[in-house]
Design a protein around this motif. Structure first.
Motif, PDB file in Angstrom:
ATOM      1  N   ALA A  70       0.610  -1.133   0.078  1.00  0.00           N
ATOM      2  CA  ALA A  70       0.080   0.145  -0.069  1.00  0.00           C
ATOM      3  C   ALA A  70       0.961   1.372   0.114  1.00  0.00           C
ATOM      4  N   GLU A  71       2.148   1.164   0.741  1.00  0.00           N
ATOM      5  CA  GLU A  71       2.771   2.509   1.090  1.00  0.00           C
ATOM      6  C   GLU A  71       3.650   2.421  -0.460  1.00  0.00           C
ATOM      7  N   TYR A  72       4.309   1.502  -1.028  1.00  0.00           N
ATOM      8  CA  TYR A  72       4.929   1.553  -2.106  1.00  0.00           C
ATOM      9  C   TYR A  72       4.222   1.676  -3.797  1.00  0.00           C
ATOM     10  N   ASP A  81       7.449  -0.397  -8.788  1.00  0.00           N
ATOM     11  CA  ASP A  81       6.958  -1.468  -9.158  1.00  0.00           C
ATOM     12  C   ASP A  81       6.872  -2.554  -8.303  1.00  0.00           C
ATOM     13  N   VAL A  82       5.644  -2.941  -7.694  1.00  0.00           N
ATOM     14  CA  VAL A  82       5.418  -3.773  -6.851  1.00  0.00           C
ATOM     15  C   VAL A  82       5.021  -5.088  -6.988  1.00  0.00           C
ATOM     16  N   ALA A  83       5.446  -6.357  -6.417  1.00  0.00           N
ATOM     17  CA  ALA A  83       4.980  -7.507  -6.830  1.00  0.00           C
ATOM     18  C   ALA A  83       4.983  -8.173  -5.308  1.00  0.00           C
ATOM     19  N   GLY A  97      -2.890  -2.275  -6.612  1.00  0.00           N
ATOM     20  CA  GLY A  97      -2.014  -2.072  -8.066  1.00  0.00           C
ATOM     21  C   GLY A  97      -0.746  -2.928  -7.937  1.00  0.00           C
ATOM     22  N   ALA A  98      -0.498  -3.918  -7.042  1.00  0.00           N
ATOM     23  CA  ALA A  98       0.422  -5.057  -7.294  1.00  0.00           C
ATOM     24  C   ALA A  98       0.396  -5.785  -8.114  1.00  0.00           C
ATOM     25  N   HIS A 133      10.126 -10.067 -14.906  1.00  0.00           N
ATOM     26  CA  HIS A 133      10.137  -8.781 -13.982  1.00  0.00           C
ATOM     27  C   HIS A 133      11.082  -8.674 -13.371  1.00  0.00           C
ATOM     28  N   PRO A 134      12.212  -8.386 -13.638  1.00  0.00           N
ATOM     29  CA  PRO A 134      13.507  -8.318 -12.858  1.00  0.00           C
ATOM     30  C   PRO A 134      13.381  -7.307 -11.434  1.00  0.00           C
ATOM     31  N   ALA A 135      13.787  -7.739 -10.344  1.00  0.00           N
ATOM     32  CA  ALA A 135      13.638  -7.114  -9.222  1.00  0.00           C
ATOM     33  C   ALA A 135      14.859  -6.653  -8.672  1.00  0.00           C
TER      34      ALA A 135
END
Length: 372
Positions: free
Chosen positions: A28-30, A35-37, A57-58, A82-84
């Motif tokens: 929720a914060e990021y 780009d959050v998964a 939105g993740a 989706h490289p992290a």
């Protein structure tokens, strides 16, 4: 985070509960700036958390069991497309499956961070050696309280490798009010109410709260003690209640998705745990202006300011628990003062925004140090 990062949050847990809520709070914060998964097993609890993360939105990834031959492919295929920048693993004590961390390292994630949500209380030397072997793949460790961090320092984790980032929770967006909360639980608007929330397990110590009820009923005959939650000890606790003859006072509403709203029904919040990491439910109770009576154990003792926001009592001591609860039940002014102090302490120390900011600082320090 000034640079837009790619962050993958992962847990191998089959029952992430509070740990999963922590992860979704980071989502929720990021989500607006990164780009959050979220990778998690779609158990009943995991499914709810995956759905919440998707709504924020993740990207979400449903993991099979680590024993499933598909597990490695699901993780590596996602990280390949989706490289992290940051692969952030969340575990309890670290005894869970570690394949996700190793796969992330093989997939080329720039930094691997791991949060320990529970203290290290395992004594077997073989398991300790396995833990140290596992964290060879991790760049930075995070503990959710100083007490948790000290347990890992005691088993030889170097202090420069582990930081404390205290848990935090978001403020409740709307409240249903005391009368509505009591009506939802079938409680009288005027009776005194002690409430606790949590899985019905040995760790949470609800049996000691039940043992405190007969003494409390002698002083407060119309008392209701509400144990919100479900778990493997429900039947045993119900038998304990029946054996003590307090079935009219103790309620078992089961798991409730609206548990946080139902805090409004309580006069006092109780947390009789045998140990914690840092209990989110205590933070939520403080945010709701409730005085908290908790046991003096790892995690809880860093949340409750004894005598200011509630009381700390010895673990597994029903008499001490009953005495502390009784003092608050008998004194409405004391409840109001301590509840207000708890709310101020929440705002100063335990917000979700502060937790996310401190976690992002760990990410940036690790990325700036180019990993291990």
């Amino acid at each position: 985070m000034s640079v837009r990062r790619s962050i993958c949050l992962y847990t191998p847990s089959t029952d992430p509960s509070g740990m999963g809520a922590h992860m979704v709070d980071l989502v929720a914060e990021y989500a607006a700036t990164a780009d959050v998964a979220l990778m998690m097993r779609p158990t009943s609890g995991g499914r709810r958390l995956l759905d919440r993360a998707a709504a924020l939105g993740a990207r979400t990834v449903e993991l099979p069991s680590p024993r499933d031959p598909r597990f490695a492919r699901v993780v590596t295929d996602f990280l390949g497309t989706h490289p992290a920048d940051v692969f952030h693993c969340h575990v309890g004590t670290g005894c869970e499956d570690w394949d996700g961390v190793r796969l992330a390292r093989r997939a080329g994630c720039r930094v691997v961070v791991q949060t320990q949500h529970l203290p290290y209380l395992v004594s077997h030397p073989r398991k300790r050696r396995a833990y140290h072997h596992a964290i060879e793949e991790v760049d930075r460790l995070v503990a959710v309280s100083d007490g948790v961090r000290r347990t890992y320092s005691r088993i030889g984790v170097p202090p420069e490798r582990i930081a404390t980032v205290a848990n935090g929770v978001a403020p409740l967006s709307y409240r249903i009010g005391r009368d509505a909360a009591r009506a939802a639980l079938g409680l009288d608007p005027r009776q005194p109410v002690v409430l606790t929330v949590g899985r019905l397990t040995h760790m949470k110590g609800q049996c000691h709260l039940v043992d405190a009820v007969p003494g409390l009923l002698a002083r407060f005959p119309d008392l209701a003690v509400v144990l919100l939650g479900d778990g493997p000890l429900r039947e045993a606790l119900e038998k304990q209640v029946a054996g003590l003859g307090v079935g009219g006072a103790v309620r078992f509403p089961g798991h409730r998705a609206d548990a946080r709203q139902l805090l409004a029904a309580a006069d006092v919040f109780a947390l009789p745990s045998r140990h914690e990491g840092m209990p989110l439910v205590a933070l939520e109770a403080m945010e709701a202006r409730l005085p908290v009576v908790a046991t003096r154990v790892i995690g809880s003792e860093e949340v409750v300011d004894d005598g200011v926001t509630g009381a700390l009592v010895r673990s597994a001591d029903p008499a001490a628990l009953a005495a502390a609860l009784g003092r608050l039940l008998a004194d409405p002014d004391l409840r109001r003062r301590q509840g207000a102090a708890g709310r101020r302490r929440y705002v100063a120390c335990f917000t979700r925004e502060r937790m996310a900011r401190d976690t992002a600082a760990v990410y940036e320090a690790a990325l700036g140090g180019t990993g291990r």
